[in-house]
Design a protein around this motif. Structure first.
Motif, PDB file in Angstrom:
ATOM      1  N   UNK A  57       3.042  -2.298   9.619  1.00 31.31           N
ATOM      2  CA  UNK A  57       2.031  -2.923   8.766  1.00 31.31           C
ATOM      3  C   UNK A  57       2.014  -2.303   7.375  1.00 31.31           C
ATOM      4  N   UNK A  58       2.217  -0.979   7.301  1.00 36.80           N
ATOM      5  CA  UNK A  58       2.170  -0.258   6.020  1.00 36.80           C
ATOM      6  C   UNK A  58       3.493   0.478   5.796  1.00 36.80           C
ATOM      7  N   UNK A  59       4.562  -0.216   5.491  1.00 40.47           N
ATOM      8  CA  UNK A  59       5.895   0.413   5.417  1.00 40.47           C
ATOM      9  C   UNK A  59       6.036   1.462   4.325  1.00 40.47           C
ATOM     10  N   UNK A  60       5.159   1.431   3.315  1.00 41.56           N
ATOM     11  CA  UNK A  60       5.278   2.389   2.210  1.00 41.56           C
ATOM     12  C   UNK A  60       4.288   3.551   2.322  1.00 41.56           C
ATOM     13  N   UNK A  61       3.531   3.597   3.419  1.00 39.64           N
ATOM     14  CA  UNK A  61       2.562   4.678   3.622  1.00 39.64           C
ATOM     15  C   UNK A  61       3.170   5.724   4.545  1.00 39.64           C
ATOM     16  N   UNK A  62       3.097   6.976   4.140  1.00 38.97           N
ATOM     17  CA  UNK A  62       3.635   8.071   4.950  1.00 38.97           C
ATOM     18  C   UNK A  62       2.582   8.529   5.958  1.00 38.97           C
ATOM     19  N   UNK A  63       2.955   8.597   7.222  1.00 32.75           N
ATOM     20  CA  UNK A  63       2.053   9.066   8.273  1.00 32.75           C
ATOM     21  C   UNK A  63       2.442  10.484   8.670  1.00 32.75           C
ATOM     22  N   UNK A  64       1.488  11.402   8.558  1.00 34.20           N
ATOM     23  CA  UNK A  64       1.729  12.803   8.897  1.00 34.20           C
ATOM     24  C   UNK A  64       0.889  13.157  10.130  1.00 34.20           C
ATOM     25  N   UNK A  65       1.559  13.468  11.224  1.00 33.49           N
ATOM     26  CA  UNK A  65       0.871  13.723  12.489  1.00 33.49           C
ATOM     27  C   UNK A  65       0.973  15.192  12.869  1.00 33.49           C
ATOM     28  N   UNK A 122       0.836  -1.199   0.000  1.00 37.71           N
ATOM     29  CA  UNK A 122       0.000   0.000   0.000  1.00 37.71           C
ATOM     30  C   UNK A 122       0.870   1.247   0.000  1.00 37.71           C
ATOM     31  N   UNK A 123       0.445   2.261  -0.757  1.00 35.46           N
ATOM     32  CA  UNK A 123       1.190   3.520  -0.812  1.00 35.46           C
ATOM     33  C   UNK A 123       0.253   4.677  -0.507  1.00 35.46           C
ATOM     34  N   UNK A 124       0.821   5.860  -0.460  1.00 36.73           N
ATOM     35  CA  UNK A 124       0.020   7.039  -0.173  1.00 36.73           C
ATOM     36  C   UNK A 124       0.413   7.633   1.162  1.00 36.73           C
ATOM     37  N   UNK A 125      -0.499   8.372   1.758  1.00 33.87           N
ATOM     38  CA  UNK A 125      -0.223   9.010   3.046  1.00 33.87           C
ATOM     39  C   UNK A 125      -1.503   9.078   3.877  1.00 33.87           C
ATOM     40  N   UNK A 126      -1.324   9.187   5.175  1.00 36.03           N
ATOM     41  CA  UNK A 126      -2.430   9.369   6.114  1.00 36.03           C
ATOM     42  C   UNK A 126      -2.065  10.528   7.036  1.00 36.03           C
ATOM     43  N   UNK A 127      -2.905  11.575   7.022  1.00 33.58           N
ATOM     44  CA  UNK A 127      -2.691  12.732   7.892  1.00 33.58           C
ATOM     45  C   UNK A 127      -3.607  12.623   9.101  1.00 33.58           C
ATOM     46  N   UNK A 128      -3.021  12.740  10.288  1.00 28.17           N
ATOM     47  CA  UNK A 128      -3.762  12.592  11.542  1.00 28.17           C
ATOM     48  C   UNK A 128      -3.663  13.873  12.355  1.00 28.17           C
TER      49      UNK A 128
END
Length: 435
Positions: free
Chosen positions: A70-78, A40-46
């Motif tokens: 779990x999602x090593x290729x997804x960027x998490x933006x906090x 999975x790719x992309x990003x999640x902003x929290x």
């Protein structure tokens, strides 16, 4: 609001969710995330409130690490928000089309965003402890049998008191269990401190509508009710509601010897400065009463919490406070966002809150806190707590200070009956219209 409009609003939210899912690409679809999270790719902003950063940073780190594994290729933006600025920031982000994927909302804020279609529905069965969520919290996320957010943590108002003042005046450092016994104790405390100007045995601010509505609830009344025709209507003028309002006003007049027009925002300062023996507030207000500027650190072992006795031999019903977590409807990665929330509200994550004496989102993990001295008062108040009407126009009712103005009018001399009728008329004009 008419049923047709309610259905239309619900449909709008669903359509918005569908758009978000359609535009999110492979990372946004539930099926692709389920096939192989590692691709999975992309990003999640929290967006979280700053309490998470200052009070339980290890929870945030644990979940972020779990998500990254779990999602090593997804960027998490906090991003951390403050209560003062969050709503304006969120409204601006939604309008600009760059809302976060996950947002923390105070439980009084959820209805506005549900009704405007800003939140995506989520599957309740996919979250841990969903069968034992605290009802008052789950209700703030539920609309027309759909779940639009996930309970995060709970809060409740309790009695906060100076145990030394109780000991000196009554011979006991404990708050009595019944209201009649409490009044007898408060009378003794007031008499013993009559030489202290502005001292209040019970500091109960006149415009404190959360406290007033607790007494309304205690007598079986309510701010407003939903009728069979599909409309909300004000019920403050109902006899049971009037009885609760009168009870509250009588307490303010008898025990508040400060400025009865002042609201509750600085009530902890009054306790901390030795001008009150007891107040009704949130547990976190203890820290304000003990802080060097707003209170007195020397009261550390003196200021305590207790369940607030209410009318008819029962505890005073508390307003249910707390926070929820939601996926925004325009999220480009709704499945990933929901999974982050799933991790953040898991039983493992909730235990971190419990270990910090913060009330969790479910009754199972709340149970040990109900017998722990530091948390018993709030934990025992949560299961039977009340909440504001989950009505489309509640925001406008609150914004126009209808309850505050009603209480101030009564304290100025207007009868409870007349003030309640006037408040009901104003509520009826606003409560069924999206605010």
């Amino acid at each position: 609001m008419k049923r047709q409009l309610l259905a239309a609003l619900s449909t709008t939210a669903l359509l918005a969710t569908a758009v978000g899912c359609a535009s999110g690409g492979p990372a946004a679809s539930k099926s692709s995330a389920a096939v192989d999270p590692r691709t999975a790719t992309g990003s999640v902003t929290v967006w979280l409130m700053n309490e998470a950063q200052t009070t339980w940073p290890e929870l945030v780190q644990q979940v972020n690490d779990e998500f990254a594994a779990k999602y090593p290729k997804v960027e998490l933006k906090l991003s951390y928000q403050t209560w003062t600025d969050k709503i304006a920031n969120l409204d601006g982000a939604i309008k600009a089309g760059n809302a976060p994927d996950v947002v923390e909302l105070g439980n009084t804020e959820t209805m506005k965003y549900i009704l405007t279609g800003a939140l995506a529905p989520v599957d309740r069965s996919s979250f841990e402890n969903n069968g034992t969520w605290i009802k008052g919290l789950a209700d703030t996320c539920t609309y027309q049998d759909k779940l639009y957010c996930v309970p995060y943590y709970a809060g409740a108002r309790v009695g906060i008191y100076n145990s030394q003042l109780f000991q000196d005046a009554t011979g006991s450092a404990e708050v009595p269990k019944t209201e009649d016994e409490l009044f007898a104790a408060l009378d003794k405390i007031q008499a013993k401190n009559k030489g202290s100007a502005g001292f209040s045995a019970l500091y109960l601010p006149g415009p404190y509508w959360y406290a007033a509505m607790s007494y309304v609830t205690a007598y079986g009344g309510a701010i407003a009710r939903f009728d069979n025709a599909g409309n909300w209507h004000g019920t403050l003028s109902d006899p049971k509601s009037q009885q609760g309002i009168q009870h509250f006003v009588d307490l303010v007049k008898k025990y508040n010897h400060g400025d009865v027009k002042a609201n509750e925002l600085n009530q902890a300062n009054v306790l901390g400065k030795g001008k009150a023996a007891m107040l009704y507030g949130n547990g976190w207000e203890v820290s304000v009463a003990l802080a060097p500027i707003t209170g007195d650190p020397k009261l550390k072992d003196t200021v305590k919490l207790a369940g607030m006795p209410g009318p008819n031999g029962k505890p005073l019903p508390s307003f249910i406070g707390g926070s929820d977590l939601a996926v925004t409807s325009k999220s480009q990665s709704p499945a990933l966002a929901a999974d982050w929330i799933r991790m953040f509200t898991s039983a493992k994550s909730q235990q971190i809150l419990v270990d910090k004496d913060t009330l969790p989102n479910n009754l199972d993990q709340l149970a040990p806190l109900r017998s722990k001295p530091e948390t018993a008062a709030a934990a025992n108040a949560v299961p039977d707590a009340w909440f504001i009407p989950m009505a489309p126009g509640w925001g406008a009712v609150e914004k126009q200070n209808i309850l505050v103005n009603m209480l101030n009018d009564i304290l100025k001399g207007k009868s409870v009956e007349d003030a309640a009728k006037a408040a009901d008329a104003q509520i009826d004009q606003l409560i069924n219209n999206p605010s």
